[in-house]
Design a protein around this motif. Structure first.
Motif, PDB file in Angstrom:
ATOM      1  N   GLY A   2       4.995   8.840  -7.107  1.00  0.00           N
ATOM      2  CA  GLY A   2       6.179   8.212  -7.664  1.00  0.00           C
ATOM      3  C   GLY A   2       6.178   6.712  -7.448  1.00  0.00           C
ATOM      4  N   LEU A   3       5.728   6.269  -6.266  1.00  0.00           N
ATOM      5  CA  LEU A   3       5.685   4.831  -5.980  1.00  0.00           C
ATOM      6  C   LEU A   3       4.716   4.097  -6.901  1.00  0.00           C
ATOM      7  N   MET A   4       3.654   4.771  -7.328  1.00  0.00           N
ATOM      8  CA  MET A   4       2.730   4.165  -8.281  1.00  0.00           C
ATOM      9  C   MET A   4       3.454   3.833  -9.588  1.00  0.00           C
ATOM     10  N   HIS A   5       4.247   4.772 -10.074  1.00  0.00           N
ATOM     11  CA  HIS A   5       4.978   4.540 -11.325  1.00  0.00           C
ATOM     12  C   HIS A   5       6.055   3.475 -11.150  1.00  0.00           C
ATOM     13  N   ILE A   6       6.643   3.403  -9.949  1.00  0.00           N
ATOM     14  CA  ILE A   6       7.619   2.347  -9.670  1.00  0.00           C
ATOM     15  C   ILE A   6       6.953   0.982  -9.719  1.00  0.00           C
TER      16      ILE A   6
ATOM     17  N   LEU B  29       0.855  -1.191   0.000  1.00  0.00           N
ATOM     18  CA  LEU B  29       0.000   0.000   0.000  1.00  0.00           C
ATOM     19  C   LEU B  29       0.895   1.246   0.000  1.00  0.00           C
ATOM     20  N   CYS B  30       0.568   2.187  -0.875  1.00  0.00           N
ATOM     21  CA  CYS B  30       1.335   3.433  -0.992  1.00  0.00           C
ATOM     22  C   CYS B  30       0.378   4.597  -0.759  1.00  0.00           C
ATOM     23  N   PRO B  31       0.127   4.961   0.501  1.00  0.00           N
ATOM     24  CA  PRO B  31      -0.910   5.935   0.832  1.00  0.00           C
ATOM     25  C   PRO B  31      -0.471   7.391   0.778  1.00  0.00           C
ATOM     26  N   GLY B  32       0.791   7.643   0.461  1.00  0.00           N
ATOM     27  CA  GLY B  32       1.278   9.016   0.420  1.00  0.00           C
ATOM     28  C   GLY B  32       1.160   9.626  -0.961  1.00  0.00           C
ATOM     29  N   ALA B  33       1.416  10.907  -1.050  1.00  0.00           N
ATOM     30  CA  ALA B  33       1.523  11.634  -2.318  1.00  0.00           C
ATOM     31  C   ALA B  33       2.118  12.989  -1.955  1.00  0.00           C
ATOM     32  N   GLU B  34       3.376  13.181  -2.309  1.00  0.00           N
ATOM     33  CA  GLU B  34       4.090  14.373  -1.871  1.00  0.00           C
ATOM     34  C   GLU B  34       3.428  15.661  -2.350  1.00  0.00           C
ATOM     35  N   TYR B  35       2.747  15.598  -3.480  1.00  0.00           N
ATOM     36  CA  TYR B  35       2.156  16.806  -4.065  1.00  0.00           C
ATOM     37  C   TYR B  35       1.141  17.455  -3.146  1.00  0.00           C
ATOM     38  N   GLY B  36       0.319  16.623  -2.476  1.00  0.00           N
ATOM     39  CA  GLY B  36      -0.687  17.208  -1.587  1.00  0.00           C
ATOM     40  C   GLY B  36      -1.825  16.256  -1.284  1.00  0.00           C
ATOM     41  N   GLU B  37      -2.655  16.638  -0.313  1.00  0.00           N
ATOM     42  CA  GLU B  37      -3.717  15.752   0.183  1.00  0.00           C
ATOM     43  C   GLU B  37      -4.804  15.490  -0.845  1.00  0.00           C
ATOM     44  N   ALA B  38      -4.931  16.343  -1.861  1.00  0.00           N
ATOM     45  CA  ALA B  38      -5.964  16.123  -2.880  1.00  0.00           C
ATOM     46  C   ALA B  38      -5.630  14.943  -3.792  1.00  0.00           C
ATOM     47  N   LYS B  39      -4.465  14.331  -3.573  1.00  0.00           N
ATOM     48  CA  LYS B  39      -4.105  13.121  -4.315  1.00  0.00           C
ATOM     49  C   LYS B  39      -4.095  11.890  -3.411  1.00  0.00           C
ATOM     50  N   ARG B  40      -4.532  12.062  -2.137  1.00  0.00           N
ATOM     51  CA  ARG B  40      -4.421  10.964  -1.173  1.00  0.00           C
ATOM     52  C   ARG B  40      -5.786  10.365  -0.845  1.00  0.00           C
ATOM     53  N   TRP B  41      -5.969   9.119  -1.196  1.00  0.00           N
ATOM     54  CA  TRP B  41      -7.159   8.362  -0.797  1.00  0.00           C
ATOM     55  C   TRP B  41      -7.166   8.284   0.727  1.00  0.00           C
ATOM     56  N   PRO B  42      -8.326   8.390   1.383  1.00  0.00           N
ATOM     57  CA  PRO B  42      -8.370   8.460   2.852  1.00  0.00           C
ATOM     58  C   PRO B  42      -7.684   7.281   3.546  1.00  0.00           C
TER      59      PRO B  42
END
Length: 335
Positions: free
Chosen positions: A264-268, A182-195
């Motif tokens: 980034g982890l999604m693309h990895i 599970l990759c729950p982060g997104a450095e860009y911001g919270e609008a890219k983060r599933w709860p």
């Protein structure tokens, strides 16, 4: 005739650097003997080490947004005798054009970017209606003018299983059975983060089926990985902030399936050819899709989407909240 030696100025974002590998593959298909060096920030080096097309990574140590004109000129001059016949710039800033110009690289290819006349002498037109995806734009810079290719190769990172097992031994956490990453982060911001509570629900479902669940993330993601682990009675392996990027890549190669925000982890995960569930909120899967046939994308395409904002401007985050955990668990049950 000697093999062309190409210096590529790579992107700073991890996901974009993964996508850049498609360009490296196209260049190698065009000139199998070409030498590809990539100049980029230090944190992208573990990615380049896992791309067989890349001869070497060159660390750019300039701070983000810093002009550092004289330092860039000096750095460029250190590259003058390296024999580069072409520089390809995947970045659009004015400052990124200084180094290849100072290095005297004869052919400097990129889109115009920030008025880089002279710094760039092989300017390519950027038609965003034709080059919709980021990867399309990267690859276009490696082709001759007017040339297109029918199929862009997917990125394929080479992971090291031995190093993954060594990392697990250091963490005192053996790998057993199916593993859900599970990759729950997104450095860009919270609008890219599933709860986080949604991730925890999916994690509990997998744990109840006998899977291991590993939580991936950087130091910045530690609060959310800790929250998810707490909601699963600490039954997950929380890797948040505990691994370097290279270790995370190798460990992810052991996963059976990965669920990730647009990050980034999604693309990895896609480049490791893992079955992947990708969740999009404020961003656009048509612009930066994971490059893998094994991907299931969840994107609602609401009227307000994509807004590309870091925080939901409407305050409800429906683009992510309306993607329910059971929908992802259904996909997981098929894997």
């Amino acid at each position: 005739m000697s093999a062309p030696k190409i210096l590529i100025f790579g992107p700073a974002w991890v996901g974009d650097m993964v996508l850049a590998q498609s360009l490296f593959k196209v260049l190698k298909a065009k000139h199998p003997d070409c030498i590809i060096d990539v100049a980029a920030p230090a944190w992208t080096m573990p990615l380049l080490e896992r791309m067989p097309e890349v001869n070497q990574g060159i660390v750019l140590s300039f701070k983000h947004g810093e002009l550092a004109l004289w330092q860039r000129i000096q750095f460029g001059r250190t590259l003058k005798n390296q024999g580069y016949s072409q520089a390809i710039l995947l970045t659009n800033s004015f400052k990124s054009g200084i180094i290849p110009f100072a290095a005297g690289i004869p052919r400097r290819t990129s889109f115009l970017g920030e008025m880089r006349y002279g710094l760039i002498n092989d300017i390519r037109p950027l038609d965003k209606t034709r080059l919709v995806r980021t990867v399309d734009r990267f690859v276009a810079l490696g082709l001759d003018k007017g040339v297109t290719i029918a199929e862009i190769p997917n990125p394929t990172l080479i992971a090291d299983k031995t190093k993954a097992l060594q990392a697990l031994e250091k963490l005192n956490a053996p790998a057993q059975g199916k593993i859900l990453g599970l990759c729950p982060g997104a450095e860009y911001g919270e609008a890219k983060r599933w709860p986080a509570e949604y991730y925890a629900e999916v994690a509990n479902e997998a744990l109840n089926k006998g899977w291991q669940v590993w939580l991936f993330g950087s130091e910045k993601d530690m609060p959310v990985t800790a929250q998810i682990n707490q909601l699963t009675q600490n039954k997950c392996l929380d890797l948040g902030g505990k691994t370097k990027l290279g270790e995370a890549i190798d460990l992810m190669s052991l996963c059976h399936t990965v669920i990730s925000n647009d990050s980034g982890l999604m693309h990895i995960a896609a480049a490791l050819n893992k079955p992947l569930v990708a969740i999009y909120g404020s961003s656009d899967p048509h612009h930066t899709p994971p490059m893998s046939a094994k991907t299931t994308v969840f994107y609602l395409g609401l009227k307000c989407s994509p807004c590309f904002e870091r925080v939901c401007p409407l305050g409800h985050l429906n683009c992510l909240r309306e993607i329910k955990p059971e929908q992802l668990s259904n996909v997981l049950s098929r894997n």
